[in-house]
Design an enzyme around this catalytic site. Structure first.
Site, PDB file in Angstrom:
ATOM      1  N   ARG B   8       8.782  20.672 -11.159  1.00  0.00           N
ATOM      2  CA  ARG B   8       8.711  20.881  -9.706  1.00  0.00           C
ATOM      3  C   ARG B   8       9.655  21.994  -9.257  1.00  0.00           C
ATOM      4  O   ARG B   8       9.369  22.720  -8.305  1.00  0.00           O
ATOM      5  CB  ARG B   8       9.009  19.581  -8.954  1.00  0.00           C
ATOM      6  CG  ARG B   8      10.386  19.016  -9.232  1.00  0.00           C
ATOM      7  CD  ARG B   8      10.647  17.747  -8.423  1.00  0.00           C
ATOM      8  NE  ARG B   8      11.842  17.076  -8.892  1.00  0.00           N
ATOM      9  CZ  ARG B   8      12.742  16.503  -8.084  1.00  0.00           C
ATOM     10  NH1 ARG B   8      12.579  16.531  -6.781  1.00  0.00           N
ATOM     11  NH2 ARG B   8      13.786  15.893  -8.578  1.00  0.00           N
ATOM     12  N   GLU B  56      -1.574  12.826   4.681  1.00  0.00           N
ATOM     13  CA  GLU B  56      -2.109  13.538   3.515  1.00  0.00           C
ATOM     14  C   GLU B  56      -3.578  13.911   3.662  1.00  0.00           C
ATOM     15  O   GLU B  56      -4.012  14.947   3.162  1.00  0.00           O
ATOM     16  CB  GLU B  56      -1.897  12.701   2.248  1.00  0.00           C
ATOM     17  CG  GLU B  56      -0.429  12.525   1.866  1.00  0.00           C
ATOM     18  CD  GLU B  56       0.301  11.473   2.697  1.00  0.00           C
ATOM     19  OE1 GLU B  56      -0.369  10.701   3.411  1.00  0.00           O
ATOM     20  OE2 GLU B  56       1.549  11.429   2.638  1.00  0.00           O
ATOM     21  N   PHE B  81       0.122  10.352  -3.549  1.00  0.00           N
ATOM     22  CA  PHE B  81      -0.405  10.503  -2.188  1.00  0.00           C
ATOM     23  C   PHE B  81      -1.526  11.541  -2.140  1.00  0.00           C
ATOM     24  O   PHE B  81      -2.498  11.387  -1.387  1.00  0.00           O
ATOM     25  CB  PHE B  81       0.716  10.880  -1.217  1.00  0.00           C
ATOM     26  CG  PHE B  81       1.886   9.934  -1.278  1.00  0.00           C
ATOM     27  CD1 PHE B  81       1.673   8.560  -1.216  1.00  0.00           C
ATOM     28  CD2 PHE B  81       3.170  10.403  -1.401  1.00  0.00           C
ATOM     29  CE1 PHE B  81       2.750   7.680  -1.278  1.00  0.00           C
ATOM     30  CE2 PHE B  81       4.250   9.525  -1.461  1.00  0.00           C
ATOM     31  CZ  PHE B  81       4.044   8.165  -1.404  1.00  0.00           C
ATOM     32  N   HIS B 107       6.026  14.645  -8.877  1.00  0.00           N
ATOM     33  CA  HIS B 107       6.357  13.219  -9.006  1.00  0.00           C
ATOM     34  C   HIS B 107       5.218  12.407  -9.600  1.00  0.00           C
ATOM     35  O   HIS B 107       4.866  11.335  -9.110  1.00  0.00           O
ATOM     36  CB  HIS B 107       6.807  12.648  -7.652  1.00  0.00           C
ATOM     37  CG  HIS B 107       8.088  13.258  -7.165  1.00  0.00           C
ATOM     38  ND1 HIS B 107       8.178  14.587  -6.802  1.00  0.00           N
ATOM     39  CD2 HIS B 107       9.330  12.732  -6.999  1.00  0.00           C
ATOM     40  CE1 HIS B 107       9.419  14.856  -6.427  1.00  0.00           C
ATOM     41  NE2 HIS B 107      10.140  13.759  -6.547  1.00  0.00           N
TER      42      HIS B 107
END
Lengths: 276, 314
Positions: B8, B56, B81, B107
């Site tokens: 990330r 989202e 999500f 994540h």
């Protein structure tokens, strides 16, 4: 184009809707018929578009969030000259370009693939953000259904349109009061709608969605509003223009038979005569 | 131990490169920009950064609209999500019209750690892989992430990029070359192949070293491009080793192991053992402890190699 000419176009769109649904034996007449004046006004008066150049970068965009009303969009696109009218008879048939719900990859003039309810306003916001970033003055119109007001994403998007001051977004709510399982009030009450949209910081205009003069004025007002998005809540009649379909939830997603189609066309032709 | 960087973090840096290179690149986030590492892009290019709040479905839908108007949106949030909450927006507003949206999810997997099973996406690759028009990429380290992000921006169409929270060893230098649709053979061997992606790649390399001491010659293939899958390389390596272990930080149902099993099942039936989560959710804990508990370790890979060799020789 004069307002009386727009009324005639709305009548033509209705006739095309009936005729293509009779052929396809499948599709959604009720919510297509209720939006005829709205689409006539948008495509033949309000929107800056060019059927010769469907992907023109500076064009106004139209997103049919209530994608099941695809027949009225296809009728408007054909009438405007995006593709030959004969193509309308291919609605919902294998290998043809007019899908059951709008498909931007297959149909010229369709700016966004839609149909799964609740998703259109988000896409319209994205196009509007891109327009602002690029310094373009195009506008984005989204037609929403009232049953669709139960979708959470609509309110996520409504919040975002206002947050980003998207005055280049104009939503139109086809407020015909019916959805598949009955009246919108009985299935999931979304009232008071105008107050909800105002609370989300939108400029709200309420009109009779079959009154072309009122629609023309409403769009003119929306264009003047700066700093916030506008929604035109257009009170309509589901199945408008066909006596036996008007205000009947049962005509949400059922195609008319050949006989019913003839009856409907007869009524619409009679109405056309009164429009001069 | 090699230097470590989370994929990330590499993503955040790659966005800065893209921001300077291409004015059409825009970034959207859903109130996680500090965690997904898009915040630096937001600071440098505020006019091209859109925080959509904790919403989202609208994040993905707005990205679709931006793409329809010519932008290259990177839509970021946690994998759970993006793929979980907004699946149908990804399917119908992005993949169906083949819009140029990059879903950059961080994540993923159990190394989310302490936040627990509710936040650990272990089925995202399976779901994204099943969607037509979707490219699915799972980089192994910081350098590969940089190349994956740049390649995704160049490619025209929807891409799902799966990244992690945890710092992972740097494996590759700038001479490494990632390409969409290509697997990279990191080490040639003759007895068994470990085909891995994400953080399992470094463990596969370590396992290969240890197995060499036992006299087992291991091929290690990094399959960052899960879709399109480099069938040619997979079949070529499997033909050579006649035994394959797959390894991923994902459920063994539907992910990399399944993708490889599909190819080999049809083209070259080969003894296989799949290392991954055994159809179970994760839980709260330190990432390293969870990897051990759920069998995503060098030791687990070595055991899987022994197991597949028994099948091969049996």
């Amino acid at each position: 184009m004069t307002n009386i000419a727009l009324k005639r176009i709305a009548n033509t769109l209705r006739q095309d809707i009936i005729s293509m649904l009779v052929t396809s034996k499948s599709g959604h007449p009720g919510g297509s018929l209720s939006a005829a004046e709205i689409l006539a006004t948008l495509f033949f008066r309000e929107m800056r578009i060019n059927p010769e150049d469907p992907r023109w970068a500076d064009r106004d965009r139209f997103v049919l969030s209530k994608g099941h009303a695809a027949p009225v969009l296809y009728a408007a696109l054909a009438e405007k000259g995006y593709f030959p009218k004969e193509e309308l008879q291919g609605l919902r048939q294998t290998g043809r370009m007019l899908q059951g719900h709008p498909d931007m990859k297959k149909t010229p003039g369709v700016d966004m693939s839609t149909g799964s309810l609740g998703q259109g306003l988000s896409a319209a916001n994205g196009m509007a953000l891109a327009g602002k970033l690029d310094g373009k003055d195009y506008r984005v119109f989204a037609l929403l259904g009232d049953g669709e007001m139960a979708e959470g994403q609509i309110w996520e998007a409504a919040m975002a349109s206002a947050h980003y001051n998207l005055d280049n977004v104009t939503a139109v709510l086809d407020f015909n009061g019916l959805q598949i399982d009955g009246t919108t009030d009985s299935v999931m009450c979304s009232n008071p709608l105008a107050e909800k949209w105002r609370a989300f910081c939108w400029h709200v205009i309420e009109v009779d969605g079959h009154d072309v003069d009122a629609l023309v004025e409403a769009f003119a007002e929306a264009k003047q509003v700066k700093g916030k998005p506008t929604i035109i809540i257009a009170k309509t009649v589901k199945g408008k223009g066909v006596s036996f379909m008007e205000d009947q939830a049962g005509w949400h997603g059922n195609a008319p038979s050949v006989e019913q189609g003839e009856q409907a066309l007869k009524e619409l032709r009679e109405e056309a005569l009164t429009l001069g | 131990m090699a230097d470590k960087v989370a994929t990330r973090d590499a993503y955040g840096n790659a966005l800065l490169i893209l921001g300077a290179e291409n004015p059409n690149v825009v970034v959207l986030d859903a109130d996680l920009s500090k965690s997904t590492k898009t915040a630096d892009f937001g600071k440098k290019y505020p006019e091209r950064f859109f925080n959509m709040g904790i919403a989202e479905a609208n994040l993905i839908g707005t990205a679709a609209g931006l793409a329809a108007a010519g932008k290259i949106p990177f839509a970021s949030t946690f994998a759970i999500f993006a793929v979980g909450r907004a699946f149908e927006q990804i399917r119908n507003s992005v993949a169906y019209p083949k819009l140029n949206v990059k879903i950059a999810a961080t994540h993923s997997g159990i190394t989310v750690g302490e936040d627990g099973g509710s936040h650990q996406a272990i089925e995202d690759v399976a779901i994204m892989r099943a969607v037509p028009n979707m490219v699915v990429l799972v980089p192994a380290d910081g350098e590969e992430t940089r190349q994956v992000i740049l390649a995704a921006a160049k490619y025209i169409g929807p891409v799902y990029i799966r990244m992690g929270r945890l710092a992972v060893p740097l494996l590759f230098g700038e001479d490494y070359h990632f390409e969409i649709g290509k697997a990279n053979v990191l080490k040639e061997g003759t007895d068994v192949a470990i085909m891995a992606n994400g953080l399992m790649v470094s463990m596969a390399l370590e396992a290969a070293v240890e197995l060499a001491l036992e006299g087992i010659s291991v091929s290690v293939v990094n399959v960052a491009s899960v879709k399109p899958l480099d069938e040619e390389t997979i079949v070529r390596v499997a033909k050579q080793t006649k035994a394959v272990v797959t390894a991923e930080e994902h459920n063994i149902i539907g992910g990399l192991g399944s993708a490889i099993a599909e190819v080999l099942g049809e083209k070259l039936p080969t003894p296989m053992v799949r290392v991954g989560l055994k159809d179970t959710f994760g839980e709260s804990g330190r990432p390293q402890e969870l990897l051990e508990k759920y069998g995503l370790t060098k030791a687990a890979l070595i055991e899987a190699v022994h197991e597949v060799l028994v099948k091969k020789l049996g």
